[in-house]
Design an enzyme around this catalytic site. Sequence first.
Site, PDB file in Angstrom:
ATOM      1  N   ASP A 198       0.906  -0.797   0.313  1.00  0.00           N
ATOM      2  CA  ASP A 198       0.061   0.208   0.520  1.00  0.00           C
ATOM      3  C   ASP A 198       0.840   1.509  -0.082  1.00  0.00           C
ATOM      4  OD1 ASP A 198      -2.701   0.581  -0.286  1.00  0.00           O
ATOM      5  OD2 ASP A 198      -2.783   1.616   1.963  1.00  0.00           O
ATOM      6  N   ASP A 243      -8.427   3.662  -9.906  1.00  0.00           N
ATOM      7  CA  ASP A 243      -8.715   2.586  -9.161  1.00  0.00           C
ATOM      8  C   ASP A 243      -8.621   2.630  -8.015  1.00  0.00           C
ATOM      9  OD1 ASP A 243      -8.863  -0.535  -9.747  1.00  0.00           O
ATOM     10  OD2 ASP A 243      -6.961  -0.514  -8.064  1.00  0.00           O
ATOM     11  N   GLU A 251     -12.704   5.206  -8.104  1.00  0.00           N
ATOM     12  CA  GLU A 251     -13.620   4.472  -8.259  1.00  0.00           C
ATOM     13  C   GLU A 251     -13.905   3.780  -6.763  1.00  0.00           C
ATOM     14  OE1 GLU A 251     -13.404  -0.430  -8.666  1.00  0.00           O
ATOM     15  OE2 GLU A 251     -12.124   0.433  -7.516  1.00  0.00           O
ATOM     16  N   ASN A 273     -18.685  -4.160 -14.583  1.00  0.00           N
ATOM     17  CA  ASN A 273     -17.672  -3.631 -14.899  1.00  0.00           C
ATOM     18  C   ASN A 273     -16.738  -5.290 -15.027  1.00  0.00           C
ATOM     19  OD1 ASN A 273     -16.937  -4.457 -12.652  1.00  0.00           O
ATOM     20  ND2 ASN A 273     -16.464  -2.400 -11.796  1.00  0.00           N
TER      21      ASN A 273
END
Length: 500
Positions: free
Chosen positions: A179, A209, A246, A309
Amino acid sequence: MMRFILLLSAASVALAFKNPHYASGRTTMVHLFEWKWDDIAAECERWLGPRGFGGVQVSPPNENLVIWERNRPWWERYQPMSYRLVTRSGNEAQFANMVRRCNNVGVRIYVDAIINHMTGTWRENVGTGGSTANFGQWSYPGVPYGRNDFNWPQCVIQPSDYRNNPTRVRNCELSGLKDLNQASEYVRQMIVNYMNRLIDMGVAGFRIDAAKHMWPRDLRVIYDRLRNLNTGHGFPSGARPYIFQEVIDLGGEAISRDEYTPLAAVTEFRFGMELSRAFTGGNQLRWLVNWGPQWGLLASADALTFIDNHDNQRGHGAGGNILSYKRAKQYKGAIAFMLAHPYGKPQLMSSFDFHDTEAGPPMDRSGNIISPSINSDNSCGNGWICEHRWRQIASMVVFRNHAANAAVSNWWDNGSNQIAFCRGNRGFVAFNNNNWDLNQTLQTCLPAGSYCDIISGEKSGNRCTGKTVTVGGDGRAHISIGANEFDMILAIHTGAASRL
Ligand code: LM2
Ligand code: CA
């Protein structure tokens, strides 16, 4: 006065990233999932440009980890190794060539930007561009990133975090993917450099994203540092990139889509969930008379809308029972409603056929993606579905472009699953999702004349290969959609493609 100016500038900042900058008269983009750049360039020229499509969302163009251990799954592209533009879709020169050729025919390119994380931990450690990594050291020399560029202490998001711990959702790993810390000046700069390179190459915007997994304040800094769109590719001067973030928000979580709408547009996952439910009989179509914010959807200008999607068509991400190409009649109904109704900015999904939800695109034994072939009836082969080439879907893109800003009017329903409405005096559409026939004289709002239904067939010369609809001087016409017909839709409009 000062207050007014501040208010005005806050409003224009909010609007700045919400304009897709489509070429004039275009309204709809398609996600060409896992397509190669050369094939997209050809598709822009032979199909998307001529048929009025506005843009293409492309798969992540940056280098990803090669995962043979799982036979090159589609999801390896969501594990970045660097920001070099080398993937199974092609290299940097091919990417640049695609953007140029698509812009030349009025089709914009939007990049899926994976900026929340790098890879997970695997035995293999070589990327599609040859970069290596040392996962145990959080070392990605291809960028370069090292330990200091990630969030510490290392942790992994747990299911319960979504309900009650927004900090862990932002600072821990999404399924073990290392991350990145977007509060770091260095990380921000690497991300901004990557995105600005793409803007200079002529892209029109980005899908962000995993936006839910990044802090809105960090994203704001990144967006504000992006360059204006490249005027050498036909964009007006001062144009900001289109950004759709998103954020999966089906309700009941600690993080809401509303934290992101002040920044840019957001993917509206409730849209496809509700329409999938309605078109599979879980809700009556007549309730769609209030479609939009009254259904709990975002403000129209904030919403990137879609039925399925690449995640939810195969049960990844969140939310189940989404319609896809696998239930074609209902799917075309939901897609046609999306395109006929003025709400939102629609995105179509274009899939490869799959049975295994992990399987990557059609490929040869070396892992090279096999191009779609194009059949004489405009459909695709070699394992590609090409929903965007289905006549009913492509024709409804033309309908939407033609209907433009016209409002919904003259809503009609039969009290359950037969509905119809006009788009001003430009278009008329009807749906029959009951198990009995629709046979009605309805107000079409169109000028008197003969029209070719763009769903059951198409205009070919002055003939119509499907149903012909005769509109009288009072705007009324007899409309029929049998319960057992191939499609549940009928659509006519005053554009050249429908008027006889
Ligand atoms: C997304 N949006 O927020 C993408 O739309 C989604 O497709 C991505 O997940 C995800 N976020 C990360 O970018 C996909 C896929 C996952 C897959 C990841 C990473 O749905 O299943 O996770 O990409 O490739 C895979 C394995 C998982 C493993 C992980 C890390 O399925 O078991 O976790 O890689 O190596 C240990
Ligand atoms: Ca994060």
